[in-house]
Scaffold this motif. Structure first.
Motif, short mmCIF file in Angstrom:
data_model
loop_
_atom_site.label_atom_id
_atom_site.label_comp_id
_atom_site.label_asym_id
_atom_site.label_seq_id
_atom_site.Cartn_x
_atom_site.Cartn_y
_atom_site.Cartn_z
N ASP A 106 0.83 -1.20 0.00
CA ASP A 106 0.00 0.00 0.00
C ASP A 106 0.87 1.26 0.00
O ASP A 106 2.09 1.20 0.23
CB ASP A 106 -0.96 -0.02 1.19
CG ASP A 106 -0.23 -0.03 2.53
OD1 ASP A 106 0.97 -0.34 2.54
OD2 ASP A 106 -0.87 0.26 3.54
N GLU A 107 0.25 2.40 -0.27
CA GLU A 107 0.99 3.66 -0.40
C GLU A 107 1.74 4.02 0.87
O GLU A 107 2.85 4.55 0.81
CB GLU A 107 0.05 4.79 -0.81
CG GLU A 107 -0.41 4.68 -2.23
CD GLU A 107 -1.37 5.79 -2.63
OE1 GLU A 107 -1.70 6.64 -1.78
OE2 GLU A 107 -1.78 5.79 -3.79
N ALA A 108 1.15 3.75 2.03
CA ALA A 108 1.79 4.10 3.30
C ALA A 108 3.14 3.38 3.44
O ALA A 108 4.14 3.98 3.87
CB ALA A 108 0.88 3.76 4.48
N VAL A 111 5.65 4.96 1.00
CA VAL A 111 6.12 6.25 1.52
C VAL A 111 7.13 6.01 2.64
O VAL A 111 8.17 6.66 2.70
CB VAL A 111 4.93 7.11 2.02
CG1 VAL A 111 5.41 8.33 2.79
CG2 VAL A 111 4.05 7.51 0.84
N ARG A 137 2.86 5.94 -7.64
CA ARG A 137 2.16 5.79 -6.36
C ARG A 137 2.71 6.76 -5.31
O ARG A 137 1.96 7.28 -4.50
CB ARG A 137 2.28 4.35 -5.85
CG ARG A 137 1.72 3.31 -6.80
CD ARG A 137 0.43 2.65 -6.43
NE ARG A 137 0.22 2.20 -5.11
CZ ARG A 137 0.30 0.93 -4.68
NH1 ARG A 137 0.65 -0.01 -5.52
NH2 ARG A 137 0.03 0.62 -3.44
N LEU A 138 4.02 7.01 -5.34
CA LEU A 138 4.61 7.98 -4.41
C LEU A 138 4.11 9.39 -4.72
O LEU A 138 3.79 10.15 -3.80
CB LEU A 138 6.13 7.93 -4.47
CG LEU A 138 6.78 6.68 -3.85
CD1 LEU A 138 8.27 6.63 -4.16
CD2 LEU A 138 6.54 6.63 -2.35
N ALA A 141 0.66 9.83 -3.50
CA ALA A 141 0.60 9.95 -2.05
C ALA A 141 1.06 11.32 -1.58
O ALA A 141 1.02 11.62 -0.39
CB ALA A 141 1.45 8.86 -1.40
N VAL A 143 4.21 12.66 -1.93
CA VAL A 143 5.59 12.69 -1.46
C VAL A 143 6.39 13.69 -2.29
O VAL A 143 6.25 13.76 -3.51
CB VAL A 143 6.22 11.28 -1.59
CG1 VAL A 143 7.70 11.31 -1.26
CG2 VAL A 143 5.50 10.30 -0.72
#
Length: 156
Positions: A106-108, A111, A137-138, A141, A143
């Motif tokens: 997942d994205e968390a 990150v 994906r980063l 999110a 970032v």
């Protein structure tokens, strides 16, 4: 071997004698009586499978195997005896969202790994994925990307 000019002269003489074009002389498309030789029509090839023999796979079964059972496209294709392209065509027709080919966390987690100091390339290698989906994906999110190694930083 004849020189090109000798060969051309010879063809012209044959054309005049037989009143044929150079292409006809080269191809030998006239018989001894000057009549054109026509190609015989080949009999049609026997079909290995007629359209009546072809059975269209069940779209509902393909969608169920993909969505409910979690089978992959190659697994469904092998089980149904059809090509992977056909499976993709049926899934697209049924508006089924396709799963990613690589399983990224997942994205968390992405990150966390990126902020711990790993590069996008290292993260992608860890999950046997391409750098592109990791980078996307980063960014999704939110970032802030680090400058790439060796990148020239502007003096501000």
């Amino acid at each position: 071997m004849l020189a090109k000019s000798d060969e051309a002269r010879r063809f012209r003489a044959l054309e005049e004698a037989a009143e044929l074009s150079q292409r006809e002389v080269r191809a030998g498309t006239r018989d001894a009586f000057g009549k054109p030789i026509t190609k015989r029509a080949r009999p049609p090839r026997p079909r290995t499978m007629t359209p009546a023999d072809r059975v269209e796979p069940d779209t509902d079964a393909i969608v169920a195997a993909y969505s409910d059972e979690g089978l992959t496209v190659p697994e469904i294709a092998e089980a149904q005896g059809i090509s992977q392209h056909t499976v993709y065509r049926h899934l697209k027709a049924a508006s089924v969202p396709l799963r990613a080919k690589t399983a990224l966390p997942d994205e968390a987690e992405l990150v966390r790994l990126y902020e711990s100091g790993l590069s996008i390339r290292q993260i992608a290698k860890q999950f046997s994925a391409s750098t592109v989906p990791v980078h996307r994906r980063l960014l999704a999110a939110g970032v802030t990307m680090r400058p790439a190694k060796g990148a020239v930083r502007s003096a501000a």
